[in-house]
Design an enzyme around this catalytic site. Structure first.
Site, PDB file in Angstrom:
ATOM      1  N   ARG A  48       0.824  -1.215   0.000  1.00  0.00           N
ATOM      2  CA  ARG A  48       0.000   0.000   0.000  1.00  0.00           C
ATOM      3  C   ARG A  48       0.856   1.262   0.000  1.00  0.00           C
ATOM      4  O   ARG A  48       0.579   2.212  -0.743  1.00  0.00           O
ATOM      5  CB  ARG A  48      -0.954   0.003   1.194  1.00  0.00           C
ATOM      6  CG  ARG A  48      -2.009  -1.084   1.113  1.00  0.00           C
ATOM      7  CD  ARG A  48      -2.859  -1.151   2.359  1.00  0.00           C
ATOM      8  NE  ARG A  48      -2.005  -1.448   3.513  1.00  0.00           N
ATOM      9  CZ  ARG A  48      -2.262  -1.071   4.757  1.00  0.00           C
ATOM     10  NH1 ARG A  48      -3.351  -0.388   5.041  1.00  0.00           N
ATOM     11  NH2 ARG A  48      -1.439  -1.393   5.732  1.00  0.00           N
ATOM     12  N   ASN A  91      -6.081  -2.784   2.534  1.00  0.00           N
ATOM     13  CA  ASN A  91      -6.114  -4.237   2.655  1.00  0.00           C
ATOM     14  C   ASN A  91      -7.561  -4.696   2.734  1.00  0.00           C
ATOM     15  O   ASN A  91      -8.387  -4.042   3.376  1.00  0.00           O
ATOM     16  CB  ASN A  91      -5.379  -4.697   3.920  1.00  0.00           C
ATOM     17  CG  ASN A  91      -3.883  -4.548   3.806  1.00  0.00           C
ATOM     18  OD1 ASN A  91      -3.327  -4.498   2.723  1.00  0.00           O
ATOM     19  ND2 ASN A  91      -3.220  -4.489   4.939  1.00  0.00           N
TER      20      ASN A  91
END
Length: 89
Positions: free
Chosen positions: A18, A36
């Site tokens: 990320r 996520n």
């Protein structure tokens, strides 16, 4: 302005996926988010220039060095569905 939603599957959680995606998106002048998902995948939503989104898609196929991308799904969405900045959620 275009927008897209990606689902990235493989070894993509716990490998700075990320954060690395955020860096790439900012470098490409894209806004959106990376988060996520409970199934172990990562969702990336971006808004910006169509060519920049395509470049991010190419990068997402591999991700950062510690990631192992097995599958990448893309869905083009309305630009109003993407956030105005880029966040890691």
């Amino acid at each position: 302005m275009k927008a897209a939603r990606f689902i990235v599957r493989g070894k993509v959680q716990g490998v700075f996926f990320r954060a690395a995606t955020r860096e790439q998106a900012i470098a490409l002048n894209l806004t959106g988010h990376a988060r996520n998902l409970p199934d172990g995948s990562v969702e990336v939503v971006v808004r910006g220039d169509a060519a920049a989104i395509d470049r991010l898609e190419t990068w997402l196929h591999d991700g950062p060095p510690s990631a192992e991308v097995n599958e990448l799904y893309r869905e083009d969405i309305g630009a109003h569905d993407a956030p105005a900045d880029f966040r890691v959620l």
